[in-house]
Design an enzyme around this catalytic site. Structure first.
Site, mmCIF file in Angstrom:
data_model
loop_
_atom_site.group_PDB
_atom_site.id
_atom_site.type_symbol
_atom_site.label_atom_id
_atom_site.label_comp_id
_atom_site.label_asym_id
_atom_site.label_seq_id
_atom_site.Cartn_x
_atom_site.Cartn_y
_atom_site.Cartn_z
ATOM 1 N N GLY A 233 29.251 -12.520 -24.063
ATOM 2 C CA GLY A 233 29.706 -12.297 -22.707
ATOM 3 C C GLY A 233 30.585 -11.073 -22.608
ATOM 4 O O GLY A 233 30.375 -10.059 -23.288
ATOM 5 N N GLY A 234 31.609 -11.157 -21.767
ATOM 6 C CA GLY A 234 32.507 -10.022 -21.577
ATOM 7 C C GLY A 234 33.251 -9.626 -22.831
ATOM 8 O O GLY A 234 33.714 -8.484 -22.948
ATOM 9 N N GLY A 469 15.568 24.928 -31.075
ATOM 10 C CA GLY A 469 16.839 24.559 -30.471
ATOM 11 C C GLY A 469 17.686 23.708 -31.390
ATOM 12 O O GLY A 469 18.920 23.692 -31.265
ATOM 13 N N ALA A 470 17.044 22.990 -32.311
ATOM 14 C CA ALA A 470 17.802 22.154 -33.247
ATOM 15 C C ALA A 470 18.695 23.013 -34.146
ATOM 16 O O ALA A 470 19.758 22.560 -34.581
ATOM 17 C CB ALA A 470 16.851 21.316 -34.086
#
Length: 570
Positions: A233-234, A469-470
């Protein structure tokens, strides 16, 4: 405790057995502790009930003080047992240590000092006023790990399933706030069923207070979360905002909604382990950073990790060790570990181990996105963060998961002033419809952003290839890299020779044109001529060069422009 550890399959460390351990914790007679049983009765209610003899006649001040000391001693004994001996045995039967046993193993012997040992909940709903336990299901305090101060809290599953109440949260918040004020790390040992339902919104408010302190502490002090039982849960959001999450195999799990809710809403059948077990979060989701066989292994690894970390983002708190591995040590094995053929895989971790002190690393997220390696190590006795593309997995391509993994690690190192050493062997970003549709542009830019933003010393070595681009992303000179090198067999180009020739020459004279292209670009000379790399170094001198540069860069001063905060592409 040693017998418990033995059952878990580990050699017991030299610590006292159960009775002696309890005695050492609070100097309480262990025989007295073991005689009492509070499994079905509120310990605080018991200690508060006056005897008939007490009501017979007025008592002197000294008598009252003596009786108070006796009751205080009894209450301390009670606190040692948490929810009672029966629940402790149930915890052991699941292969888990108790909250106090975990604290005992985490800290140096005899150094832990507890806060708020007698604090209990204030809930008067649903009969809760009759069920009160000292400490209210969480143990919090300060101790030492390898002689260095650290604060911690440990949720006690034997008390109301470790559920979070308002007072329980207050104890955790006190530790968080004190750690932030003092500039000390916080370690949370999570073993909780979630919010205490009987307290309603008070419990939820407690979670929010804990979350707020997680955020305020981020990048200021190290925060570690050990998931040693349920975390649902939270409750999952506090560990998610900390720097490192460790899990224990088969006994820990994390999820927002459990299997029953999943079945009701989506009609999917699953188990706790499949939905949120250690294997899922360490290999698939990337929520956790590593998993361990049992509680003992997890705590031992936590102590090891702490040895690499500073106490805070203050550079003076780094844990520098005497250098026992010569900084100028040659690494002849590196001449043979990396094949010349750019398509032949190898394990980048083996390269990293040759370079760092004593071939020792602490790997972060080893089973998630293994196409990039992230680890902490030492160079000349000082902690460094190491990132390396790993051609042994997916050819070392950058993809969504590897970009997010490395970006988070780079930002952690930058926040805590840990220098970055990057080993590059990357053919580019992984192509594919799934990658594009799932946001490789957005996720890939996280790593670029992290490197570009970092102001710590950055040393980069291209071991074989850096394409497209790497090349830019992997701590290139263009992203304010301080020292950038390449081995003689390295390549820096837009792409590999085959793809480039097919585009440039449109399929004509492939062999001849490939040879021409390789002669011109299949080496680091063009990058060296442009000043994009500072030098072409032999592999065997890599350690010496890096150590020299890191020593030189200790006085580096670089600041980014003022801003409220950056807007990294989340």
């Amino acid at each position: 405790l040693p017998s418990i550890i033995s059952k878990l399959g580990q050699k017991p460390p030299p610590i006292h057995p159960d009775k002696d351990m309890l005695s050492r914790l609070r100097h309480v007679p262990a025989t007295s502790i073991l005689r009492r049983s509070f499994t079905n009765t509120s310990p605080l209610a018991l200690s508060a009930q006056p005897s008939s003899e007490d009501a017979a006649a007025p008592k002197s001040a000294s008598t009252l003080k003596r009786e108070f000391r006796s009751k205080l001693s009894d209450l301390r004994e009670t606190a040692m047992l948490g929810g009672g001996q029966a629940r402790i045995e149930s915890q052991h039967a699941r292969g888990k240590l108790t909250a106090r046993e975990r604290i005992e193993l985490l800290f140096d012997a005899g150094t832990f000092r507890e806060y708020d040992a007698f604090k209990s909940h204030r809930c008067g709903e649903f009969g809760m006023e009759e069920q009160k336990y000292p400490g209210d299901g969480v143990i919090s305090g300060v101790g030492k790990i390898d002689g260095r101060d650290c604060l911690a809290f440990s949720q006690d599953f034997t008390v109301f399933g470790g559920s979070l109440s308002a007072t329980n949260a207050e104890k955790i918040v006190k530790v968080q706030e004190k750690a932030l004020k003092l500039g000390l790390p916080v370690i949370g040992l999570n073993d909780s069923g979630g919010a205490r339902i009987q307290e309603g919104v008070d419990s939820l408010a407690g979670y929010a207070d804990v979350f707020q302190n997680n955020v305020l502490s981020s990048g200021v002090i190290p925060q570690l979360s050990l998931i040693m039982g349920p975390c649902a849960g939270g409750a999952v959001y506090s560990p998610a905002m900390t720097d490192f999450i460790f899990m224990v195999e088969n006994t820990s799990y994390m999820f927002v909604t459990g299997p029953d809710v999943v079945k009701t809403v989506t009609d999917e059948d699953t188990t706790k382990e499949e939905l949120g077990g250690s294997k899922t979060h360490c290999s698939v989701s990337g929520v956790a950073h590593n998993s361990f066989e049992n509680d003992v292994s997890c705590l031992r690894a936590t102590r090891a990790l702490m040895s690499y970390l500073p106490l805070s983002n203050d550079p003076s708190t780094h844990n520098h060790l005497p250098s026992t591995d010569p900084a100028d040590r040659e690494c002849p094995a590196l001449e043979h570990l990396v094949p010349d053929d750019p398509n032949v895989p190898y394990d980048m971790l083996s390269v990293i181990k040759q370079v760092v002190d004593h071939s020792t690393v602490f790997e972060i997220m080893p089973t998630f996105a293994p196409n990039i390696t992230t680890c902490l190590a030492r160079m000349d006795g000082r902690t460094v963060g190491v990132v390396g593309n790993n051609p042994a997995h997916s050819a070392g391509c950058l993809d969504i998961d590897s970009s997010a993994k490395a970006a988070r690690f780079v930002r952690f190192c930058d926040a805590f002033n840990i220098p970055l050493v990057t080993f590059v062997d990357v053919p580019g970003f992984l192509p594919g419809v799934d990658q594009e549709h799932n946001g490789i542009i957005r996720h890939g830019s996280k790593l670029l952003f992290a490197y570009a933003e970092a102001t710590v010393p950055k040393v980069t070595v291209i071991t074989r290839k850096a394409y497209g681009g790497a090349y830019d992303v992997m701590s290139s000179k263009h992203l304010r890299g301080d020292s950038n090198y390449c081995w003689p067999g390295g390549e820096v180009a837009v792409m590999g020779a085959k793809g480039a020739v097919e585009i440039i020459f449109r399929g004509k004279d492939i062999e001849a044109n490939t040879e021409r292209y390789q002669e011109r670009f299949a080496n680091p000379m063009v990058a060296a001529e442009r000043g994009f790399i500072d030098g072409i170094i032999d592999p065997e001198e890599t350690r010496r060069v890096i150590c020299e540069d890191l020593k030189l860069l200790r006085s580096k001063k670089l600041e980014n422009p003022w801003r409220k905060h950056c807007n990294i592409p989340l």
